[in-house]
Write a protein that holds these residues in place. Structure first.
Motif, PDB file in Angstrom:
ATOM      1  N   ILE A  36       0.836  -1.204   0.000  1.00 11.89           N
ATOM      2  CA  ILE A  36       0.000   0.000   0.000  1.00 11.89           C
ATOM      3  C   ILE A  36       0.868   1.250   0.000  1.00 11.89           C
ATOM      4  N   ALA A  37       1.877   1.286   0.887  1.00 15.73           N
ATOM      5  CA  ALA A  37       2.726   2.466   1.014  1.00 15.73           C
ATOM      6  C   ALA A  37       3.500   2.744  -0.275  1.00 15.73           C
ATOM      7  N   ALA A  38       4.097   1.701  -0.861  1.00 16.18           N
ATOM      8  CA  ALA A  38       4.924   1.888  -2.060  1.00 16.18           C
ATOM      9  C   ALA A  38       4.085   2.357  -3.242  1.00 16.18           C
ATOM     10  N   ASN A  39       2.971   1.681  -3.481  1.00 15.40           N
ATOM     11  CA  ASN A  39       2.125   2.037  -4.627  1.00 15.40           C
ATOM     12  C   ASN A  39       1.458   3.392  -4.442  1.00 15.40           C
ATOM     13  N   LEU A  40       0.966   3.652  -3.242  1.00 10.74           N
ATOM     14  CA  LEU A  40       0.280   4.917  -2.979  1.00 10.74           C
ATOM     15  C   LEU A  40       1.245   6.093  -3.072  1.00 10.74           C
ATOM     16  N   THR A  41       2.474   5.896  -2.593  1.00 11.18           N
ATOM     17  CA  THR A  41       3.483   6.958  -2.682  1.00 11.18           C
ATOM     18  C   THR A  41       3.757   7.333  -4.124  1.00 11.18           C
ATOM     19  N   LEU A  42       3.919   6.315  -4.977  1.00 18.13           N
ATOM     20  CA  LEU A  42       4.219   6.599  -6.374  1.00 18.13           C
ATOM     21  C   LEU A  42       3.030   7.252  -7.071  1.00 18.13           C
ATOM     22  N   VAL A  43       1.820   6.756  -6.806  1.00 19.41           N
ATOM     23  CA  VAL A  43       0.611   7.317  -7.428  1.00 19.41           C
ATOM     24  C   VAL A  43       0.443   8.779  -7.027  1.00 19.41           C
ATOM     25  N   LEU A  44       0.606   9.084  -5.742  1.00 20.34           N
ATOM     26  CA  LEU A  44       0.436  10.462  -5.259  1.00 20.34           C
ATOM     27  C   LEU A  44       1.493  11.394  -5.833  1.00 20.34           C
ATOM     28  N   ASN A  45       2.727  10.904  -5.937  1.00 17.99           N
ATOM     29  CA  ASN A  45       3.786  11.743  -6.500  1.00 17.99           C
ATOM     30  C   ASN A  45       3.545  12.042  -7.972  1.00 17.99           C
ATOM     31  N   THR A  47       0.645  12.103  -9.414  1.00 20.08           N
ATOM     32  CA  THR A  47      -0.546  12.947  -9.482  1.00 20.08           C
ATOM     33  C   THR A  47      -0.236  14.402  -9.143  1.00 20.08           C
ATOM     34  N   MET A  48       0.580  14.632  -8.131  1.00 22.52           N
ATOM     35  CA  MET A  48       0.807  15.989  -7.628  1.00 22.52           C
ATOM     36  C   MET A  48       1.982  16.703  -8.298  1.00 22.52           C
ATOM     37  N   GLU A  49       2.932  15.933  -8.850  1.00 16.52           N
ATOM     38  CA  GLU A  49       4.128  16.537  -9.453  1.00 16.52           C
ATOM     39  C   GLU A  49       3.888  16.806 -10.950  1.00 16.52           C
ATOM     40  N   LYS A  50       3.863  18.066 -11.350  1.00 15.15           N
ATOM     41  CA  LYS A  50       3.566  18.421 -12.737  1.00 15.15           C
ATOM     42  C   LYS A  50       4.598  17.885 -13.720  1.00 15.15           C
ATOM     43  N   SER A  51       5.851  17.780 -13.273  1.00 14.35           N
ATOM     44  CA  SER A  51       6.904  17.290 -14.167  1.00 14.35           C
ATOM     45  C   SER A  51       6.709  15.817 -14.536  1.00 14.35           C
ATOM     46  N   LEU A  52       5.861  15.113 -13.771  1.00 15.20           N
ATOM     47  CA  LEU A  52       5.602  13.702 -14.037  1.00 15.20           C
ATOM     48  C   LEU A  52       4.299  13.483 -14.806  1.00 15.20           C
ATOM     49  N   HIS A  53       3.696  14.573 -15.280  1.00 12.82           N
ATOM     50  CA  HIS A  53       2.455  14.447 -16.045  1.00 12.82           C
ATOM     51  C   HIS A  53       2.772  14.145 -17.510  1.00 12.82           C
ATOM     52  N   GLU A  54       3.501  13.064 -17.706  1.00 18.69           N
ATOM     53  CA  GLU A  54       3.863  12.565 -19.029  1.00 18.69           C
ATOM     54  C   GLU A  54       3.254  11.178 -19.195  1.00 18.69           C
ATOM     55  N   PRO A  55       3.008  10.742 -20.449  1.00 18.09           N
ATOM     56  CA  PRO A  55       2.347   9.440 -20.674  1.00 18.09           C
ATOM     57  C   PRO A  55       2.991   8.280 -19.915  1.00 18.09           C
ATOM     58  N   MET A  56       4.332   8.201 -19.927  1.00 11.61           N
ATOM     59  CA  MET A  56       5.002   7.072 -19.285  1.00 11.61           C
ATOM     60  C   MET A  56       4.675   7.000 -17.799  1.00 11.61           C
ATOM     61  N   TYR A  57       4.688   8.151 -17.122  1.00 11.36           N
ATOM     62  CA  TYR A  57       4.428   8.170 -15.687  1.00 11.36           C
ATOM     63  C   TYR A  57       2.945   7.995 -15.377  1.00 11.36           C
ATOM     64  N   ILE A  58       2.099   8.479 -16.262  1.00 12.57           N
ATOM     65  CA  ILE A  58       0.654   8.284 -16.090  1.00 12.57           C
ATOM     66  C   ILE A  58       0.310   6.801 -16.200  1.00 12.57           C
ATOM     67  N   PHE A  59       0.910   6.126 -17.180  1.00 15.47           N
ATOM     68  CA  PHE A  59       0.686   4.676 -17.314  1.00 15.47           C
ATOM     69  C   PHE A  59       1.227   3.934 -16.087  1.00 15.47           C
ATOM     70  N   LEU A  60       2.378   4.372 -15.599  1.00 16.05           N
ATOM     71  CA  LEU A  60       2.971   3.747 -14.419  1.00 16.05           C
ATOM     72  C   LEU A  60       2.069   3.892 -13.198  1.00 16.05           C
ATOM     73  N   SER A  61       1.493   5.085 -13.016  1.00 12.59           N
ATOM     74  CA  SER A  61       0.604   5.289 -11.872  1.00 12.59           C
ATOM     75  C   SER A  61      -0.632   4.400 -11.973  1.00 12.59           C
ATOM     76  N   ASN A  62      -1.103   4.171 -13.187  1.00 11.28           N
ATOM     77  CA  ASN A  62      -2.239   3.263 -13.365  1.00 11.28           C
ATOM     78  C   ASN A  62      -1.851   1.821 -13.048  1.00 11.28           C
ATOM     79  N   LEU A  63      -0.604   1.456 -13.354  1.00  7.07           N
ATOM     80  CA  LEU A  63      -0.116   0.132 -12.997  1.00  7.07           C
ATOM     81  C   LEU A  63      -0.131  -0.050 -11.476  1.00  7.07           C
TER      82      LEU A  63
END
Length: 306
Positions: A36-45, A47-63
């Motif tokens: 829970i901690a590992a996945n939630l940390t990555l998803v929140l980061n 979501t909140m970090e604009k520099s990560l609003h790229e397709p690769m990171y969006i797909f990763l957060s969905n994973l």
């Protein structure tokens, strides 16, 4: 024959745990908390970090979201079973548990397929990347990645509930569609055909991933810059695919007739690998390997320490 659909199913796999149940409970609780901690940390980061609003990171957060979704179908019930001497589940909850766990498996495959396509475009067609993977295209890919598994698995569940149940013992720690079908009063050709179609479609996605990386390797070996990009962004994805393929293979092996001859502890370990390794290692592998995510995590840690 009597229809036993309204009765309880008995789950197996914990009968030999005995005095080790408290230890298993503690280890499982720690494992689930880490997932829970590992996945939630990555998803929140992401979501909140604009520099990560790229397709690769969006797909990763969905994973990672899918990892959380799938584990919800297993760990809470398993933790309750570790606290009890009776390991049962109602027919309705059994259907729901099987649906959640196996839609998670199918979603994992579709999201990994989409991620391989993202890497293919990024490396093989870099100048066209942003024109191909537009926000609208990313949205459509994500809808497909989630809708296809959820709908096809729903059809499988509907086909299963048509069959009256004439048994009550499931030889697993959790429910799944094949185990429920084994308890049916009769076997139907429709269920077998639909299952074969789904397996074929999943294998086709693995073939697509393989072809994508064959093209990527051909492009990357020709330049040092390409090799560096491949190492940074593709190696983590390949590791995730390998881990997922290996753990799902364990689950397939578990379903073979000869697997029932294994001790309960071995059968249980084989059948739960895909519920342990991918959801735990997906965010860890990407968190450590992708430079952009590593920078964000380090910056967040510095803020907390300061």
């Amino acid at each position: 024959m009597e229809n036993l659909s309204f009765k309880l199913f008995v789950l197996s796999g914990l009968q030999e745990s005995g005095v080790y149940k408290p230890l298993y409970f503690l280890l499982t609780l720690i494992l689930y908390a880490l997932i829970i901690a590992a996945n939630l940390t990555l998803v929140l980061n992401v979501t909140m970090e604009k520099s990560l609003h790229e397709p690769m990171y969006i797909f990763l957060s969905n994973l990672c979201v899918n990892g959380l979704y799938g584990t919800v179908g297993f760990y809470p019930k398993f933790l309750l079973d570790l606290q009890s001497d009776v390991h049962t589940i109602t027919y309705g909850w059994c259907i729901i548990q099987g649906y959640v766990i196996y839609t998670s498996i199918m979603c994992e495959i579709t999201i990994l397929t989409v991620m391989s396509y993202d890497r293919y475009v990024a490396i093989c067609k870099p100048l066209q990347y942003h024109s191909i993977l537009t926000p609208h295209a990313v949205f459509k890919l994500l809808v497909l990645a989630w809708a296809y598994p959820l709908l096809t698995s729903l059809i499988a569940a509907i086909l299963t509930v048509r069959i009256p149940i004439c048994g009550s013992h499931i030889h697993k720690l959790y429910c799944d569609n094949p185990s429920i079908l084994k308890l049916g009063c009769f076997q139907t050709t429709v269920n077998k055909i639909w299952g074969l179609i789904l397996i074929t479609l999943q294998l086709m996605q693995f073939v697509f991933i393989l072809i994508s990386y064959c093209h990527i390797v051909q492009v990357c070996v020709s330049s040092s810059e390409g090799r560096a990009k491949f190492t940074k962004t593709c190696v983590p994805h390949i590791l995730v695919v390998v881990i997922f393929a290996a753990t799902t293979l364990f689950d397939v092996l578990y379903g073979w007739d000869g697997s029932l001859q294994f001790p309960d502890i071995v059968r249980s370990a084989l059948a739960t690998q895909f519920l342990i390794l991918p959801p735990l290692f997906n965010p860890i592998i990407y968190g450590f390997q992708l430079p952009q995510i590593r920078k964000v995590l380090c910056r967040q840690r510095c803020k907390i320490m300061c």
